[in-house]
Design an enzyme around this catalytic site. Structure first.
Site, PDB file in Angstrom:
ATOM      1  N   ARG A 143     -13.414  -8.836   1.458  1.00 24.78           N
ATOM      2  CA  ARG A 143     -12.010  -8.545   1.146  1.00 24.78           C
ATOM      3  C   ARG A 143     -11.173  -9.797   1.423  1.00 24.78           C
ATOM      4  NH1 ARG A 143      -9.872  -3.403   1.338  1.00 24.78           N
ATOM      5  NH2 ARG A 143      -7.991  -4.489   0.631  1.00 24.78           N
ATOM      6  N   ARG A 160       0.884  -1.178   0.000  1.00 26.49           N
ATOM      7  CA  ARG A 160       0.000   0.000   0.000  1.00 26.49           C
ATOM      8  C   ARG A 160       0.912   1.216   0.000  1.00 26.49           C
ATOM      9  NH1 ARG A 160      -5.335   1.351   3.487  1.00 26.49           N
ATOM     10  NH2 ARG A 160      -6.098   0.021   1.805  1.00 26.49           N
ATOM     11  N   HIS A 185      -7.271   0.825  -6.538  1.00 27.18           N
ATOM     12  CA  HIS A 185      -7.487  -0.055  -5.377  1.00 27.18           C
ATOM     13  C   HIS A 185      -8.133  -1.356  -5.883  1.00 27.18           C
ATOM     14  CE1 HIS A 185      -7.801  -1.307  -1.362  1.00 27.18           C
ATOM     15  NE2 HIS A 185      -8.667  -0.460  -0.875  1.00 27.18           N
ATOM     16  N   ASP A 199     -17.184   7.149  -1.720  1.00 23.44           N
ATOM     17  CA  ASP A 199     -15.969   6.968  -0.916  1.00 23.44           C
ATOM     18  C   ASP A 199     -15.689   8.300  -0.232  1.00 23.44           C
ATOM     19  OD1 ASP A 199     -13.565   6.002   0.108  1.00 23.44           O
ATOM     20  OD2 ASP A 199     -12.494   6.053  -1.805  1.00 23.44           O
ATOM     21  N   GLN A 228     -10.013  -4.015  -3.571  1.00 21.81           N
ATOM     22  CA  GLN A 228     -11.328  -3.595  -3.081  1.00 21.81           C
ATOM     23  C   GLN A 228     -12.403  -3.866  -4.142  1.00 21.81           C
ATOM     24  OE1 GLN A 228     -12.068  -2.044   0.134  1.00 21.81           O
ATOM     25  NE2 GLN A 228     -14.051  -2.762  -0.581  1.00 21.81           N
ATOM     26  N   CYS A 252     -16.256   1.425   0.423  1.00 23.65           N
ATOM     27  CA  CYS A 252     -15.092   0.589   0.762  1.00 23.65           C
ATOM     28  C   CYS A 252     -14.706   0.717   2.237  1.00 23.65           C
ATOM     29  CB  CYS A 252     -13.922   0.924  -0.142  1.00 23.65           C
ATOM     30  SG  CYS A 252     -13.262   2.586   0.059  1.00 23.65           S
TER      31      CYS A 252
HETATM   32  N1  NVA Z   1      -9.938   6.486  -1.488  1.00 17.16           N
HETATM   33  C1  NVA Z   1      -9.565   6.121  -0.160  1.00 17.16           C
HETATM   34  C2  NVA Z   1      -9.790   4.660   0.069  1.00 17.16           C
HETATM   35  C3  NVA Z   1      -9.461   4.181   1.455  1.00 17.16           C
HETATM   36  C4  NVA Z   1      -9.613   2.700   1.600  1.00 17.16           C
HETATM   37  C5  NVA Z   1      -8.102   6.496   0.093  1.00 17.16           C
HETATM   38  O1  NVA Z   1      -7.286   6.308  -0.812  1.00 17.16           O
HETATM   39  O2  NVA Z   1      -7.791   6.967   1.186  1.00 17.16           O
HETATM   40  N1   CP Z   2     -11.197  -0.302   2.333  1.00 21.40           N
HETATM   41  C1   CP Z   2      -9.930  -0.323   2.777  1.00 21.40           C
HETATM   42  O1   CP Z   2      -8.971  -0.524   2.020  1.00 21.40           O
HETATM   43  O2   CP Z   2      -9.813  -0.156   4.125  1.00 21.40           O
HETATM   44  P1   CP Z   2      -8.474   0.063   4.962  1.00 21.40           P
HETATM   45  O3   CP Z   2      -7.932   1.426   4.589  1.00 21.40           O
HETATM   46  O4   CP Z   2      -8.910  -0.022   6.390  1.00 21.40           O
HETATM   47  O5   CP Z   2      -7.495  -1.000   4.592  1.00 21.40           O
END
Ligand code: NVA
Ligand code: CP
Length: 306
Positions: A288, A104, A131, A220, A134, A260
Site C-alpha cells: 500500500r 475515506r 477502494h 474480504d 488497495q 485487503c
Molecule cells: N470492504 C471493507 C474494506 C476495509 C478495508 C470495508 O469497506 O469495510
Molecule cells: N485495507 C485497508 O484499507 O485497511 P485499513 O482499513 O486499515 O485502512
C-alpha cells in the site's frame, strides 16, 4: 487547469497504471536501500477519515513523510466535517492549504462533490463503492510474485463490496478475468459494475467453482464499514463463502491468496489459508505504502525518471 484525481480505478489509463507499477518498484527499492527520496519536499497531504483505518492512514502518512512532505490527519469527530459544514465548503478551504487530499468516506458522491470543488488532486482512500488504492497495491503485489496480470483469472469469494467492484474495474482496464461468487441476495450491483455482456466477468453460484484454475483467490470481510447493522444476517448468509484449503486446492497450483485486511479468521477465510504458504497478505499490506508513494508523486509531479 483542473486537478487530476484518483477517485475510481478507471480514472487512470492502462499506460498510466503500468507506469505506476514500474514506479512503485523503483520507490520500493529506494526505501529498502534507505535511500533518501524527497521529491515532495514541503508538500502537504491532508487525510480525511470518516471511517476507521490502520493501513490507509499509516501508509499515506509514512509514505508522504518518506517523500519529504508532511501529512495532516482530520476526522469527523473533532473537526467541523462532522458538524454539517457542506462538503463543497470544506473542499474549497482544505484545498487552499494543501497540495493533495486523501478521503475515506461513505458514498462515492461525497468524494466526487469534494473533488469538484478542490484545487488539488483528491485520492479515494475507500468509499462504500470503491477502494482503488488497495487494488493498485494488490496488482503491484501480484506482479511482484507472479508477473503480469493480463490474461489471468482472479476469484472473488464473498460480498460484492467496494473491493469487488474495484477488481472488476481493474479487469477492464488491464484485461484480466474476475470470477465472482456471492451468496444470494448479495449479488453485484449492475448500477456500479457492468454485469451483462462483460467479457471480464463470470458469475458463479458455487464459490468452489469460482476458484477453479484461478491465479489469485481473494476475499474480504462479510460486513464492510457502514453496514454493521446487517452483521447478524450476513454471518448466516455468508457461512459457505469462507475461503478454505479446498478452494485453494482447486485453484491453479501456484495461486496466491490476498485479503485487503483487516481479516476475520474463521469467517471469510480460514487461518490455514491466510497464514499458509500461498498467502501474500503482508506483502500486500506493505505495498500500500509503495504504490501510494508512486501515486502521490505522479499526481503532483507527473512522470519522473530519477
Ligand atoms: N470492504 C471493507 C474494506 C476495509 C478495508 C470495508 O469497506 O469495510
Ligand atoms: N485495507 C485497508 O484499507 O485497511 P485499513 O482499513 O486499515 O485502512
Amino acid at each position: 487547469m483542473t486537478a487530476r484525481h484518483f477517485l475510481q480505478f478507471k480514472d487512470f489509463s492502462r499506460a498510466e497504471l503500468e507506469y505506476l507499477f514500474h514506479r512503485a518498484r523503483v520507490i520500493k527499492d529506494k526505501f529498502k536501500r534507505y535511500e533518501t527520496h524527497h521529491p515532495l519536499f514541503d508538500r502537504t497531504l491532508v487525510m480525511i477519515f470518516e471511517k476507521a483505518s490502520t493501513r490507509t492512514r499509516l501508509s499515506f502518512e509514512a509514505g508522504m513523510q518518506q517523500l519529504g512532505g508532511s501529512a495532516i490527519y482530520l476526522n469527523t469527530r473533532d473537526s467541523q466535517l462532522g458538524r454539517g459544514e457542506p462538503t463543497e465548503d470544506s473542499a474549497e478551504v482544505i484545498s487552499r492549504m494543501s497540495d493533495l487530499v486523501m478521503i475515506r468516506t461513505f458514498e462515492q458522491s461525497i468524494i466526487e462533490r469534494f473533488a469538484a470543488h478542490s484545487r488539488v488532486p483528491v485520492i479515494n482512500g475507500l468509499t462504500n463503492e470503491y477502494h482503488p488504492c488497495q487494488i493498485l497495491a494488490d496488482i503491484f503485489t501480484f506482479i511482484e510474485h507472479r508477473g503480469a496480470i493480463e490474461g489471468k483469472t482472479v476469484a472473488w469469494v464473498g460480498d460484492s463490496n467496494n473491493m469487488c467492484n474495484t477488481w472488476l474495474q481493474a479487469a477492464e482496464v488491464l484485461n484480466f478475468k474476475v470470477h465472482v461468487s456471492t451468496p444470494p441476495g448479495y449479488e453485484l450491483d449492475p448500477e456500479l459494475v457492468r454485469v451483462e455482456g462483460n467479457p471480464h466477468l463470470q458469475v458463479f453460484k458455487d464459490p468452489m467453482e469460482a476458484c477453479r484454475d484461478a491465479h489469485l483467490v481473494t476475499t474480504d470481510v462479510w460486513t464492510s464499514m457502514g453496514f454493521e447493522a446487517e452483521n447478524e444476517a450476513r454471518i448466516k448468509a455468508f457461512a459457505d463463502w469462507c475461503v478454505d484449503a479446498e478452494m485453494m486446492k482447486i485453484a491453479a497450483p501456484d495461486a496466491v491468496f490476498m485479503h485487503c485486511l483487516p481479516a476475520h479468521r474463521g469467517e471469510e477465510v480460514t487461518a490455514e489459508v491466510i497464514d499458509g504458504p500461498q498467502s501474500v497478505v503482508w506483502d500486500e499490506a506493505e505495498n500500500r505504502m509503495h504504490a501510494q508513494k508512486a501515486l502521490m508523486e505522479f499526481l503532483l509531479l507527473g512522470r519522473v525518471e530519477n
